[in-house]
Design a protein around this motif. Sequence first.
Motif, PDB file in Angstrom:
ATOM      1  N   SER A 135      -9.156 -41.352 -22.193  1.00 54.38           N
ATOM      2  CA  SER A 135      -9.071 -41.947 -23.530  1.00 54.38           C
ATOM      3  C   SER A 135     -10.399 -41.823 -24.279  1.00 54.38           C
ATOM      4  N   GLY A 136     -11.500 -41.680 -23.575  1.00 52.18           N
ATOM      5  CA  GLY A 136     -12.799 -41.500 -24.229  1.00 52.18           C
ATOM      6  C   GLY A 136     -12.831 -40.242 -25.077  1.00 52.18           C
ATOM      7  N   GLU A 137     -12.403 -39.117 -24.488  1.00 55.65           N
ATOM      8  CA  GLU A 137     -12.338 -37.856 -25.226  1.00 55.65           C
ATOM      9  C   GLU A 137     -11.255 -37.897 -26.304  1.00 55.65           C
ATOM     10  N   ASP A 138     -10.112 -38.472 -25.955  1.00 59.26           N
ATOM     11  CA  ASP A 138      -8.978 -38.488 -26.876  1.00 59.26           C
ATOM     12  C   ASP A 138      -9.328 -39.255 -28.154  1.00 59.26           C
ATOM     13  N   ASN A 139      -9.917 -40.423 -28.000  1.00 58.68           N
ATOM     14  CA  ASN A 139     -10.274 -41.221 -29.169  1.00 58.68           C
ATOM     15  C   ASN A 139     -11.434 -40.604 -29.945  1.00 58.68           C
ATOM     16  N   SER A 140     -12.325 -39.945 -29.247  1.00 58.37           N
ATOM     17  CA  SER A 140     -13.421 -39.240 -29.913  1.00 58.37           C
ATOM     18  C   SER A 140     -12.873 -38.151 -30.832  1.00 58.37           C
ATOM     19  N   ALA A 141     -11.884 -37.398 -30.328  1.00 56.87           N
ATOM     20  CA  ALA A 141     -11.288 -36.320 -31.129  1.00 56.87           C
ATOM     21  C   ALA A 141     -10.568 -36.882 -32.355  1.00 56.87           C
ATOM     22  N   LYS A 142      -9.842 -37.979 -32.184  1.00 57.52           N
ATOM     23  CA  LYS A 142      -9.130 -38.582 -33.316  1.00 57.52           C
ATOM     24  C   LYS A 142     -10.113 -39.055 -34.388  1.00 57.52           C
ATOM     25  N   LEU A 143     -11.216 -39.673 -33.945  1.00 53.07           N
ATOM     26  CA  LEU A 143     -12.199 -40.193 -34.896  1.00 53.07           C
ATOM     27  C   LEU A 143     -12.880 -39.058 -35.656  1.00 53.07           C
ATOM     28  N   ILE A 144     -13.265 -38.002 -34.943  1.00 54.61           N
ATOM     29  CA  ILE A 144     -13.973 -36.890 -35.588  1.00 54.61           C
ATOM     30  C   ILE A 144     -13.057 -36.150 -36.559  1.00 54.61           C
ATOM     31  N   ALA A 145     -11.791 -35.991 -36.189  1.00 54.49           N
ATOM     32  CA  ALA A 145     -10.837 -35.358 -37.109  1.00 54.49           C
ATOM     33  C   ALA A 145     -10.696 -36.188 -38.383  1.00 54.49           C
ATOM     34  N   ALA A 146     -10.638 -37.513 -38.223  1.00 55.01           N
ATOM     35  CA  ALA A 146     -10.520 -38.401 -39.383  1.00 55.01           C
ATOM     36  C   ALA A 146     -11.763 -38.292 -40.272  1.00 55.01           C
ATOM     37  N   TYR A 147     -12.935 -38.196 -39.652  1.00 55.38           N
ATOM     38  CA  TYR A 147     -14.181 -38.074 -40.432  1.00 55.38           C
ATOM     39  C   TYR A 147     -14.211 -36.767 -41.219  1.00 55.38           C
ATOM     40  N   LEU A 148     -13.843 -35.671 -40.591  1.00 55.97           N
ATOM     41  CA  LEU A 148     -13.863 -34.386 -41.293  1.00 55.97           C
ATOM     42  C   LEU A 148     -12.908 -34.403 -42.490  1.00 55.97           C
ATOM     43  N   ARG A 149     -11.748 -34.991 -42.303  1.00 56.24           N
ATOM     44  CA  ARG A 149     -10.797 -35.079 -43.418  1.00 56.24           C
ATOM     45  C   ARG A 149     -11.369 -35.934 -44.556  1.00 56.24           C
ATOM     46  N   SER A 150     -12.094 -37.005 -44.177  1.00 53.01           N
ATOM     47  CA  SER A 150     -12.697 -37.857 -45.214  1.00 53.01           C
ATOM     48  C   SER A 150     -13.762 -37.115 -46.006  1.00 53.01           C
ATOM     49  N   GLU A 151     -14.289 -36.039 -45.419  1.00 53.74           N
ATOM     50  CA  GLU A 151     -15.294 -35.219 -46.085  1.00 53.74           C
ATOM     51  C   GLU A 151     -14.660 -34.025 -46.807  1.00 53.74           C
ATOM     52  N   GLY A 152     -13.333 -34.023 -46.874  1.00 52.78           N
ATOM     53  CA  GLY A 152     -12.638 -32.947 -47.564  1.00 52.78           C
ATOM     54  C   GLY A 152     -12.480 -31.678 -46.766  1.00 52.78           C
ATOM     55  N   ILE A 153     -12.686 -31.758 -45.459  1.00 55.44           N
ATOM     56  CA  ILE A 153     -12.557 -30.594 -44.583  1.00 55.44           C
ATOM     57  C   ILE A 153     -11.190 -30.656 -43.912  1.00 55.44           C
ATOM     58  N   PRO A 154     -10.353 -29.650 -44.056  1.00 57.85           N
ATOM     59  CA  PRO A 154      -9.034 -29.683 -43.415  1.00 57.85           C
ATOM     60  C   PRO A 154      -9.173 -29.646 -41.896  1.00 57.85           C
ATOM     61  N   ALA A 155      -8.852 -30.735 -41.255  1.00 60.77           N
ATOM     62  CA  ALA A 155      -9.006 -30.846 -39.800  1.00 60.77           C
ATOM     63  C   ALA A 155      -7.769 -31.501 -39.216  1.00 60.77           C
ATOM     64  N   ARG A 156      -7.432 -31.114 -38.017  1.00 60.46           N
ATOM     65  CA  ARG A 156      -6.214 -31.627 -37.386  1.00 60.46           C
ATOM     66  C   ARG A 156      -6.501 -31.944 -35.918  1.00 60.46           C
ATOM     67  N   TYR A 157      -6.235 -33.176 -35.526  1.00 55.20           N
ATOM     68  CA  TYR A 157      -6.289 -33.549 -34.102  1.00 55.20           C
ATOM     69  C   TYR A 157      -5.041 -33.006 -33.406  1.00 55.20           C
ATOM     70  N   ILE A 158      -5.246 -32.354 -32.288  1.00 56.12           N
ATOM     71  CA  ILE A 158      -4.122 -31.879 -31.476  1.00 56.12           C
ATOM     72  C   ILE A 158      -4.357 -32.317 -30.034  1.00 56.12           C
ATOM     73  N   SER A 159      -3.355 -32.939 -29.440  1.00 54.72           N
ATOM     74  CA  SER A 159      -3.467 -33.414 -28.061  1.00 54.72           C
ATOM     75  C   SER A 159      -3.145 -32.281 -27.100  1.00 54.72           C
ATOM     76  N   PRO A 160      -3.659 -32.341 -25.880  1.00 51.03           N
ATOM     77  CA  PRO A 160      -3.317 -31.332 -24.869  1.00 51.03           C
ATOM     78  C   PRO A 160      -1.821 -31.224 -24.610  1.00 51.03           C
ATOM     79  N   LYS A 161      -1.096 -32.353 -24.723  1.00 50.99           N
ATOM     80  CA  LYS A 161       0.356 -32.303 -24.499  1.00 50.99           C
ATOM     81  C   LYS A 161       1.034 -31.476 -25.590  1.00 50.99           C
ATOM     82  N   GLU A 162       0.652 -31.722 -26.838  1.00 57.24           N
ATOM     83  CA  GLU A 162       1.221 -30.965 -27.955  1.00 57.24           C
ATOM     84  C   GLU A 162       0.911 -29.475 -27.831  1.00 57.24           C
ATOM     85  N   ALA A 163      -0.278 -29.166 -27.324  1.00 54.50           N
ATOM     86  CA  ALA A 163      -0.695 -27.766 -27.207  1.00 54.50           C
ATOM     87  C   ALA A 163      -0.109 -27.074 -25.984  1.00 54.50           C
ATOM     88  N   GLY A 164       0.456 -27.845 -25.054  1.00 55.96           N
ATOM     89  CA  GLY A 164       1.010 -27.255 -23.834  1.00 55.96           C
ATOM     90  C   GLY A 164      -0.031 -26.919 -22.793  1.00 55.96           C
TER      91      GLY A 164
END
Length: 453
Positions: free
Chosen positions: A119-148
């Motif tokens: 969960s440490g890595e997972d939440n880190s990725a979600k937070l960083i994706a949210a920050y990039l979007r707040s800066e106008g950078i198109p970013a998408r969090y993708i989980s390992p399960k979604e990616a296969g």
Amino acid sequence: MKVIKFGGSSVASAEQIKKIKDIIVSDADRRIVVVSAPGKRFPEDTKVTDLLIDLASQVLNGNKGVSHVFNQIVNRYKEIATDLAIDEDIVSEISHSLQELIEGDTTEESYFMDALKASGEDNSAKLIAAYLRSEGIPARYISPKEAGLYLSDEPGNAQILPESYQNLFALRDYDEIIIFPGFFGFTKTGKLVTFSRGGSDVTGAILANGVKATLYENFTDVDCIYSASPSIIEKPVPIEDLTYTEMRELSYSGFSVVHDEALYPAFAEGIPVVVKNTNNPTAPGTKITRTRSESEYPLAGVASKSGFASIYISKYMMNREVGFINRVLDVLEDYNISLEHIVSGIDDIDIVFKEEMITAKQFQDLLVEIKVKTAADVVEKRDNLCLVMLVGQNMRHKIGLMARATKALGEAQVNIDMINQGSSENSIMFGINENEEERAVAAIYKEFFESDK
């Protein structure tokens, strides 16, 4: 397309994450970003992963005080989010998901521990994706399960399943910058499992292989890889380039910059790896490829690692006894011990392994079982063992290297318990007492990097 990975120190604070944003947008080819859990902000700080392990242990033991550790973890993310001036909804999401985890099924402890750690890595990725979007950078969090990203069913030591690479190739199709959590994946039955500690490096290399990246950049907190640990040697020689094999040997032997299992996915596709500094991204770093140029030094580096033990076995006329070593290895397999080195003579052998793999009680049982199954004259434990590795492709066919190394150790009053040279002649291993580790590394470094200069 480049895959880039940021370690724990690079995501430890809002200030560091702002540097990550600048690094990402400075190169349009940086399309996939793998992130670790927040690391230490200062020397006395605690890594989020260690806090999560503490939290999981407390839950499993039914201890009170869980709320204190829980709040420490959530507050780390909250502090980062506040300093980045992003919506607090992401903190609520992190808090809610962590609460769900600790209230989940604890009957299978190893899977529960893996889920909390990841969960440490997972939440880190979600937070960083949210920050990039707040800066106008198109970013998408993708989980390992979604990616296969499918792994073997081995909690804490999972391995990639080959079909994952084909699944991951689809990541090339996204228009956004992908933010991907490192360190974990899922079994075919849907259970979350992690790589061994530090496995975000492994995730980065796997994604680089999967999307057929042109480069895998591993960002950390040092300008490059050095020829010896800066904690032992002041201003060691920087390494401009290494082969995959040299880096694997050095990582295994104590160079913690890159996980020792991380290079194989890149090696398999011939994808270059560059180790760079988040705090100084314009520095060239160290490049890791299949081949490298000749160096003025006979060694690429000298590394050391403590925490090993060995089993010394002696039996008169051992070399004439067919199947002797097989019987020893069968016992080790029964105890789920993987060996690191075997050093042998005609009537004795030393089997080296990581001491953490077995308890003191199991060790005594193991010694008895080996003695019974082999009828050996002597079976004894040797502990407090440190392995010092001399690594470099330039060592091959160089006359006198072993003599120089043993002379340097002798002059430094370091007793050598065992010696082993790889058949490829890319490495020499010395087994010494761990109390002599720093003295040994300093002696080897002085002999091969200062006197040669």
